[in-house]
Design a protein around this motif. Structure first.
Motif, PDB file in Angstrom:
ATOM      1  N   HIS A 195      51.176  30.509  47.721  1.00  0.00           N
ATOM      2  CA  HIS A 195      50.778  31.648  48.548  1.00  0.00           C
ATOM      3  C   HIS A 195      49.894  32.614  47.768  1.00  0.00           C
ATOM      4  CE1 HIS A 195      51.017  35.088  51.242  1.00  0.00           C
ATOM      5  NE2 HIS A 195      51.463  35.814  50.224  1.00  0.00           N
ATOM      6  N   HIS A 196      50.333  32.983  46.575  1.00  0.00           N
ATOM      7  CA  HIS A 196      49.562  33.959  45.792  1.00  0.00           C
ATOM      8  C   HIS A 196      48.279  33.347  45.235  1.00  0.00           C
ATOM      9  CE1 HIS A 196      52.445  37.179  46.109  1.00  0.00           C
ATOM     10  NE2 HIS A 196      53.419  36.408  45.684  1.00  0.00           N
ATOM     11  N   LYS A 197      48.292  32.045  44.988  1.00  0.00           N
ATOM     12  CA  LYS A 197      47.067  31.371  44.555  1.00  0.00           C
ATOM     13  C   LYS A 197      46.028  31.423  45.667  1.00  0.00           C
ATOM     14  CE  LYS A 197      44.950  28.671  41.500  1.00  0.00           C
ATOM     15  NZ  LYS A 197      44.690  29.082  40.100  1.00  0.00           N
ATOM     16  N   GLU A 198      46.451  31.186  46.897  1.00  0.00           N
ATOM     17  CA  GLU A 198      45.547  31.256  48.038  1.00  0.00           C
ATOM     18  C   GLU A 198      45.086  32.697  48.264  1.00  0.00           C
ATOM     19  OE1 GLU A 198      43.176  30.393  51.241  1.00  0.00           O
ATOM     20  OE2 GLU A 198      44.009  29.080  49.688  1.00  0.00           O
ATOM     21  N   THR A 199      46.007  33.661  48.066  1.00  0.00           N
ATOM     22  CA  THR A 199      45.638  35.076  48.197  1.00  0.00           C
ATOM     23  C   THR A 199      44.573  35.446  47.171  1.00  0.00           C
ATOM     24  OG1 THR A 199      47.848  35.654  49.021  1.00  0.00           O
ATOM     25  CG2 THR A 199      46.514  37.442  48.112  1.00  0.00           C
ATOM     26  N   ALA A 200      44.763  34.986  45.933  1.00  0.00           N
ATOM     27  CA  ALA A 200      43.785  35.273  44.879  1.00  0.00           C
ATOM     28  C   ALA A 200      42.431  34.648  45.204  1.00  0.00           C
ATOM     29  CB  ALA A 200      44.308  34.750  43.539  1.00  0.00           C
ATOM     30  N   ARG A 201      42.449  33.424  45.726  1.00  0.00           N
ATOM     31  CA  ARG A 201      41.194  32.759  46.096  1.00  0.00           C
ATOM     32  C   ARG A 201      40.473  33.538  47.192  1.00  0.00           C
ATOM     33  NH1 ARG A 201      38.779  30.272  49.682  1.00  0.00           N
ATOM     34  NH2 ARG A 201      40.517  30.538  51.142  1.00  0.00           N
ATOM     35  N   HIS A 202      41.244  33.978  48.203  1.00  0.00           N
ATOM     36  CA  HIS A 202      40.649  34.748  49.292  1.00  0.00           C
ATOM     37  C   HIS A 202      40.099  36.085  48.778  1.00  0.00           C
ATOM     38  CE1 HIS A 202      40.063  36.357  53.324  1.00  0.00           C
ATOM     39  NE2 HIS A 202      40.739  37.440  52.952  1.00  0.00           N
ATOM     40  N   GLN A 203      40.855  36.738  47.900  1.00  0.00           N
ATOM     41  CA  GLN A 203      40.389  38.025  47.363  1.00  0.00           C
ATOM     42  C   GLN A 203      39.116  37.847  46.544  1.00  0.00           C
ATOM     43  OE1 GLN A 203      43.792  39.481  45.188  1.00  0.00           O
ATOM     44  NE2 GLN A 203      44.754  40.377  47.008  1.00  0.00           N
ATOM     45  N   THR A 204      39.055  36.777  45.767  1.00  0.00           N
ATOM     46  CA  THR A 204      37.859  36.523  44.955  1.00  0.00           C
ATOM     47  C   THR A 204      36.631  36.304  45.838  1.00  0.00           C
ATOM     48  OG1 THR A 204      39.214  35.539  43.203  1.00  0.00           O
ATOM     49  CG2 THR A 204      36.864  35.024  43.188  1.00  0.00           C
ATOM     50  N   ALA A 205      36.848  35.678  46.999  1.00  0.00           N
ATOM     51  CA  ALA A 205      35.726  35.393  47.898  1.00  0.00           C
ATOM     52  C   ALA A 205      35.298  36.603  48.705  1.00  0.00           C
ATOM     53  CB  ALA A 205      36.103  34.248  48.839  1.00  0.00           C
ATOM     54  N   THR A 206      36.185  37.572  48.881  1.00  0.00           N
ATOM     55  CA  THR A 206      35.882  38.707  49.771  1.00  0.00           C
ATOM     56  C   THR A 206      35.797  40.047  49.059  1.00  0.00           C
ATOM     57  OG1 THR A 206      38.242  38.967  50.297  1.00  0.00           O
ATOM     58  CG2 THR A 206      36.932  37.550  51.753  1.00  0.00           C
ATOM     59  N   ARG A 207      35.959  40.061  47.754  1.00  0.00           N
ATOM     60  CA  ARG A 207      35.858  41.310  46.997  1.00  0.00           C
ATOM     61  C   ARG A 207      34.714  41.200  45.995  1.00  0.00           C
ATOM     62  NH1 ARG A 207      42.213  43.211  46.108  1.00  0.00           N
ATOM     63  NH2 ARG A 207      42.797  42.939  48.316  1.00  0.00           N
ATOM     64  N   HIS A 208      34.021  42.297  45.824  1.00  0.00           N
ATOM     65  CA  HIS A 208      32.800  42.283  45.019  1.00  0.00           C
ATOM     66  C   HIS A 208      32.870  43.377  43.956  1.00  0.00           C
ATOM     67  CE1 HIS A 208      31.169  39.743  48.257  1.00  0.00           C
ATOM     68  NE2 HIS A 208      31.767  40.607  49.074  1.00  0.00           N
ATOM     69  N   HIS A 209      32.442  43.017  42.747  1.00  0.00           N
ATOM     70  CA  HIS A 209      32.411  43.947  41.626  1.00  0.00           C
ATOM     71  C   HIS A 209      31.042  44.614  41.594  1.00  0.00           C
ATOM     72  CE1 HIS A 209      33.929  44.594  37.233  1.00  0.00           C
ATOM     73  NE2 HIS A 209      34.322  45.535  38.064  1.00  0.00           N
ATOM     74  N   THR A 210      31.012  45.921  41.757  1.00  0.00           N
ATOM     75  CA  THR A 210      29.734  46.629  41.829  1.00  0.00           C
ATOM     76  C   THR A 210      29.815  47.957  41.076  1.00  0.00           C
ATOM     77  OG1 THR A 210      28.024  47.421  43.358  1.00  0.00           O
ATOM     78  CG2 THR A 210      30.317  47.846  43.968  1.00  0.00           C
ATOM     79  N   SER A 211      28.683  48.614  40.956  1.00  0.00           N
ATOM     80  CA  SER A 211      28.626  49.896  40.235  1.00  0.00           C
ATOM     81  C   SER A 211      28.720  51.056  41.205  1.00  0.00           C
ATOM     82  CB  SER A 211      27.304  49.992  39.450  1.00  0.00           C
ATOM     83  OG  SER A 211      27.225  48.971  38.481  1.00  0.00           O
ATOM     84  N   ALA A 212      29.284  52.167  40.723  1.00  0.00           N
ATOM     85  CA  ALA A 212      29.392  53.397  41.509  1.00  0.00           C
ATOM     86  C   ALA A 212      29.047  54.567  40.603  1.00  0.00           C
ATOM     87  CB  ALA A 212      30.798  53.557  42.078  1.00  0.00           C
TER      88      ALA A 212
END
Length: 206
Positions: free
Chosen positions: A64-81
């Motif tokens: 479950h958490h492996k799939e959650t991590a995969r989904h988060q990696t695909a939908t979250r972006h590292h950017t500057s602020a």
């Protein structure tokens, strides 16, 4: 006058007392033997259930958490602020507490869809307006936490496995307590029935 020393009980007396439900004697009831078998059955079930529950629950939690991590990696972006204003200064600069402290500050950033947004995020103390920080942003533009790491996934799976291992003995003890309670009620009902048959013989008619 010297006191007589009582004879010591032989060592084999203790096992005989502990295993009295297994020995044939006129006072042993069928419920006593049933209680002994229930205890043995539950003990074996707990021994077998602990590793099984740890594996099944831990594996399910890991997936479950492996799939959650995969989904988060695909939908979250590292950017500057960029900070809109200065971050507060810690009252004890340079202290261990200051190194761990974070303050919420408004920042400007561009979301994955190209829209400029303003939101608050945690930053280190004493950063000045215009400073750049790195943040994680969801597809819809909301600031969020970074994706779960492999270590976090493993730790959460282990936590669930340990909880499952702890729950099995508790469940076994609760089951034994319930069975013991039911057998006790059965014994009381049998005693009441037996006394109802015996009581008239003890009662003298006037």
């Amino acid at each position: 006058m010297a006191r007589a020393t009582p004879p010591a009980h032989p060592p084999e007396e203790l096992p005989r007392v502990l295993l009295w439900r297994w020995r044939h004697n006129p006072l042993r009831r069928r419920t006593d033997l049933a209680q002994a078998w229930i205890a043995v059955g539950l003990f074996l079930a707990v021994l077998a259930g602990i590793p099984t529950a740890m594996y099944l629950v831990g594996d399910a939690a890991y997936r479950h958490h492996k799939e959650t991590a995969r989904h988060q990696t695909a939908t979250r972006h590292h950017t500057s602020a960029v900070l809109v204003h200065d971050a507060p200064r810690h009252p004890e600069p340079g202290s261990d507490e200051a190194k761990k402290a974070l303050y919420q500050v408004s920042v400007h950033f561009t979301d994955p869809r190209g829209h400029t947004r303003t939101a608050k995020t945690d930053v280190e103390p004493a950063l000045t307006a215009g400073s750049t920080v790195r943040i994680w942003v969801k597809d819809e533009g909301k600031i969020t936490d970074p994706p779960l790491t492999t270590e976090q996934v493993r730790n959460r799976a282990m936590t669930y496995a340990v909880l499952a291992a702890t729950a099995i003995p508790v469940l076994g003890a609760a089951t034994y307590g319930y069975a013991n309670h039911r057998l006790g009620r059965h014994n009381l009902a049998k005693w009441d029935s037996a006394w109802a048959d015996t009581a008239p013989r003890w009662t003298t008619s006037r």
